[in-house]
Design a protein around this motif. Structure first.
Motif: not given
Length: 530
Positions: A225-234
């Motif tokens: 969900l980190d990849f769906e709900l947020s810009d995890i790379k940033k």
């Protein structure tokens, strides 16, 4: 389970027919009891006479009958059971508890029912507490990062840590991660927690770097969900930049379950992380998802072998073979390996023997808050117990050697090669014929002067009667003793060791496997004895 698939397959009238069949079978199996429909595809039975065993047997029969509905559509039925304790209770409360038990087995293929008990009730209360207090926990800093050491198998030195989330509640104490993480994922809060852990891990790395003590890379867990709900790379980049830490000191663990979703952003983000210098690890490898498909579709720096294999390490011999096969495969793919859940010296020694590079588990240390490490720096943070950062690449290179391969001097990646000259052959009514030879065998025979399989057979029969007799005797011996038999012989002026092993016999047909070594090619070293 998945009632919507019935509607999709048979339309809504077909779904209604299924529910009516479901109702009729319930009434038949629970004759004399009260059968109700709670709504949608949920039905309720109220029984005054049946035991749990009686109910379970009827649920299994219900699944068997409904499994043959409409030409074999398999749609597993789940049941939750609540046993009234004799105190006055509202029917809705009893139904809710049975429903709660039912949800415990939802999505678990090999479990058809669950019984509501005190443990489940406690878990439900904890879940309710989490839902009611999660915002307070974020605001007041109840979430802490615990660190568990990971150890280089070859040296026994700490070469990193895993950052793990803990909820230290002033009322409930430590709330187990399996309680709140499941809820955070369900209610789409997990990305907030992961961002907090990433921030704190980077801060702690900077504190260690500034302290003058030894410091190691830290791995953090990322949810799908980190990849769906947020810009995890940033989020990761910002934390790394804020505390000015090298990217090689923050490793990113992505659990296997993340790849079961259809998130197209996942692959692109993983590529971007690796291109920027982060290591991406595949967590829980072998835990039940499409592991090999993930290895085919994505690039990883390290596999974390799921701890479930070590749970049966002492009782199931297959566990050792599976772990060794995973390590062997990872080496061939150029991926490093880490085994988690190590609790005994025997497990550690075995993993070291097969070439698993990194070890994690209670045998080396449990997860602890950073304060405990800081208060015992002389014990946990000395250079004598930690791997110097300049040696990481050095030992990573050593880790590429495949100790399970018969040619460890050659690093093979993305190739399958058998360097041992190997042939399968049969004797049919006394006639010798090859049924398979690998390239190494063909090259071997060419090196001693034989060009074709037919030439090998014909010349072996005509020109080398003593060697032929020797091989015949070896074939008889291996069939009788059921072990490989070695023969030393000279063919075309070459000194050979030929090993033969019996495979099977049916009538006048017998099969064997044969391997060869040419001792004439082994040259004596120019230097003297050591």
């Amino acid at each position: 389970m998945n009632f919507k698939t019935i509607n999709q397959r048979f339309s809504y009238p077909g779904g209604n027919t299924y529910l009516c069949k479901f109702r009729d079978e319930l009434k038949r199996l629970f004759e004399g009891e009260t059968v109700l429909r709670a709504g949608a595809d949920h039905l309720v039975v109220i029984s005054l006479n049946l035991t749990v065993e009686d109910i379970v047997n009827r649920v299994k029969e219900l699944n068997l009958v409904m499994g043959h509905f409409e030409g074999g559509l398999r749609n597993q039925i789940k049941a939750g059971i609540y046993i009234a304790d004799g105190t006055p209770q509202k029917p809705i409360v009893m139904m809710d508890r049975a429903s709660l038990a039912c949800r415990e087995v939802h999505g678990i293929f090999n479990r058809e029912y669950a019984v509501f008990d005190e443990e489940l009730n406690k878990k439900h209360e904890q879940q309710q507490y989490v839902l009611e207090h999660f915002e307070e926990a974020f605001e007041k800093g109840y979430f802490k990062v615990f660190y568990q050491p990971v150890v280089r198998a070859l040296t026994g030195k700490v070469c990193g840590y895993e950052a793990l989330a803990r909820w230290i509640d002033p009322v409930r104490g430590i709330i187990p991660p399996f309680i709140f993480i499941e809820i955070f994922e369900k209610f789409h809060l997990i990305h907030r927690l992961d961002a907090l852990i990433i921030e704190q891990a980077c801060k702690d790395i900077r504190d260690d770097m500034d302290s003058g003590y030894a410091y190691e890379p830290v791995s953090v867990n990322l949810s799908r969900l980190d990849f769906e709900l947020s810009d995890i790379k940033k989020i990761v980049d910002d934390a790394v930049a804020k505390y000015n830490i090298p990217k090689k000191y923050l490793n990113l663990e992505v659990t296997e379950s993340a790849f079961s979703s259809q998130n197209t952003n996942l692959a692109e983000t993983i590529k971007a992380f690796r291109a920027d210098g982060y290591e991406v690890w595949l967590d829980d490898f072998g835990s039940g998802f499409s592991s090999f498909g993930n290895l085919q579709s994505y690039d990883f720096d390290l596999l974390k072998i799921d701890m479930s294999f070590l749970r049966t390490f002492d009782t199931n011999p297959k566990s050792k073979l599976i772990i060794a096969s995973i390590v062997d495969m990872a080496k061939k793919l150029g991926i490093h390996t880490l085994a988690e859940g190590v609790e005994t010296k025997e497990q550690y020694e075995y993993l070291k023997m097969i070439g698993c590079e990194i070890i994690q588990g209670y045998y080396f240390g449990k997860p602890m808050p950073v304060e405990e490490y800081q208060n015992n720096r002389e014990k946990y943070c000395r250079y004598e117990v930690s791997e110097p950062s300049e040696l990481k690449e050095y030992y990573d290179t050593i880790g590429t050697v495949n100790l399970l391969d018969n040619r460890p001097l050659i690093i093979n990646r993305n190739t399958i090669v058998n360097f041992m000259p190997t042939a399968l052959f049969e004797l049919i009514d006394g006639k010798f014929q090859f049924i398979y030879t690998n390239k190494a065998f063909s090259d071997f025979m060419a090196s001693i002067g034989a060009r074709t399989h037919e030439q090998i057979i014909n010349e072996f029969i005509d020109k080398f009667p003593e060697e032929r007799a020797m091989l015949r005797q070896a074939m008889l011996d291996t069939e009788e003793q059921k072990i490989p038999i070695d023969c030393a012989m000279t063919i075309y002026s070459c000194k050979l060791i030929v090993a033969v092993k019996f495979l099977n016999r049916t009538g006048s047909r017998t099969s064997f496997v044969l391997t060869c070594r040419n001792l004439s090619k082994i040259k004596k070293p120019k230097y003297g004895h050591l």
